[in-house]
Design an enzyme around this catalytic site. Sequence first.
Site, PDB file in Angstrom:
ATOM      1  N   GLU A 141       0.850  -1.187   0.000  1.00  0.00           N
ATOM      2  CA  GLU A 141       0.000   0.000   0.000  1.00  0.00           C
ATOM      3  C   GLU A 141       0.882   1.233   0.000  1.00  0.00           C
ATOM      4  OE1 GLU A 141      -2.563   2.863  -0.175  1.00  0.00           O
ATOM      5  OE2 GLU A 141      -3.207   0.764  -0.389  1.00  0.00           O
ATOM      6  N   CYS A 239     -13.878  -0.263  -8.230  1.00  0.00           N
ATOM      7  CA  CYS A 239     -15.244  -0.120  -7.722  1.00  0.00           C
ATOM      8  C   CYS A 239     -15.891   1.084  -8.391  1.00  0.00           C
ATOM      9  CB  CYS A 239     -15.262   0.005  -6.203  1.00  0.00           C
ATOM     10  SG  CYS A 239     -14.371   1.424  -5.538  1.00  0.00           S
TER      11      CYS A 239
END
Length: 469
Positions: A141, A239
Amino acid sequence: MTTTEKLPEAFVSKMENLLGPEAAALFASYEEPKAVGLRANPLKTDPETLARALPFETTPVPWCETGLSCDAETAANVSPGKHPYHAAGLYYMQEPSAMYPAAQLGAEPGERVLDLCAAPGGKTTHLGGAMAGLGLLVANEYEAKRAKALSENVERLGLTNCLVLNETPERLAARLPGFFDRILVDAPCSGEGMFRKDPEAASYWSESHVAACARTQGAVLDAAYAMLKEGGTLVYSTCTFSPEENERAIEALLSRFPDLEPLPMPHAFGVAAGVPAWSASGDERLARTARLWPHRVRGEGHFAAKLVKRGEAPAPAAARRGPSPGSGPSRQQLALFRAFEAQALAGTIDGDFLLLGAQLYRLPDECPDLAGLRVVRSGFHLGELKKDRFEPNHALALALPAERFRHRYELRDAGERAVDAYLRGETLPSEGDRGWLAVTYDGYPLGWGKESKGTIKNFYPKGLRRIRA
């Protein structure tokens, strides 16, 4: 105010142009309650056992064998995220459509797997459960704060074969060419699938933001391609609904790397095919991708594509089984850990150990050289070596089943007040003097306690403790 008035005007117009009459159903879905789901952690339980134990009704998620969904009203009343089972890592809260991409990657025990854009950890923990603690899982990340949250979820769900990194995709690609069997890229996106769950997200939407996200996604995919071995599998997901970030992103990737081949994805239970007509070339292979629309499935919405690398990859970076960076513990330091192990655990923990300062880790199998990389979690965090003793880490408690502990304190036997007391960090009454023990709820470890002279000192991490109401 109508639904379309709450959404950005340009977004409404775009969806109407793409979907035609079906756009009305999409907009109507924004007035429905958000989709709520949880994914059972196979390292600790199975979905059938979990569903029977939970104090609320669930239904299976058809595209994820460990997924369960519940209605939003139940979630609001029961707060599944506050249940002791959640603290024990039996499940991860995740909306159902977000479970689709990791399920399609097909991670197997013993493989080298990368989750390139991993926070907050839903897809990482999904992959970790499928790998059963075997092989190497790298969760990366770029944003430091999100990497910390990712690491906490890796710990809570008991992953022992996972490295958590805080790196750029480009730096990783330079270090690990052709290294991974499977890579998941759940890319940063414009988040159109978040509009129902988080209405404020709509205020950040613009066509320029969509274009900026598409550029970022292209760079991330280039890095992922470089790290994928020959014959390896890549799953890309977002998404969001905009073709620029979905079909066109895959179209552009295929033009840059013709040796990538899209693989068919399951289109069932309301999951739709990607739309070739929304790309510039109309490549029919884009129909193999998948779209999960919130008006067609029980979920907030996702896009996913699965590809295999047919061409030759660069020679893979060599796995390094020795400790790096840092060094292994000395014989005396390892003896302190073994003494703790003999008192507290049944059986031994073996493997390649790494000592970072006073913190002791066990490295995953096939661990690459970590020197020079920003590492948040160096594998399985065992604990801290102090002057004359070893103090176990919370991760060690959550990674082992109850039978691996010599001594246990079951909170249910002590009453519901004991559960709240432990999770608030309070001491617990006892009648023994057994030393380190696992504090369990319904047989599942929640953390450590240390029993001495009729009292159990609480070692539940301060940052996780509940605040007294």
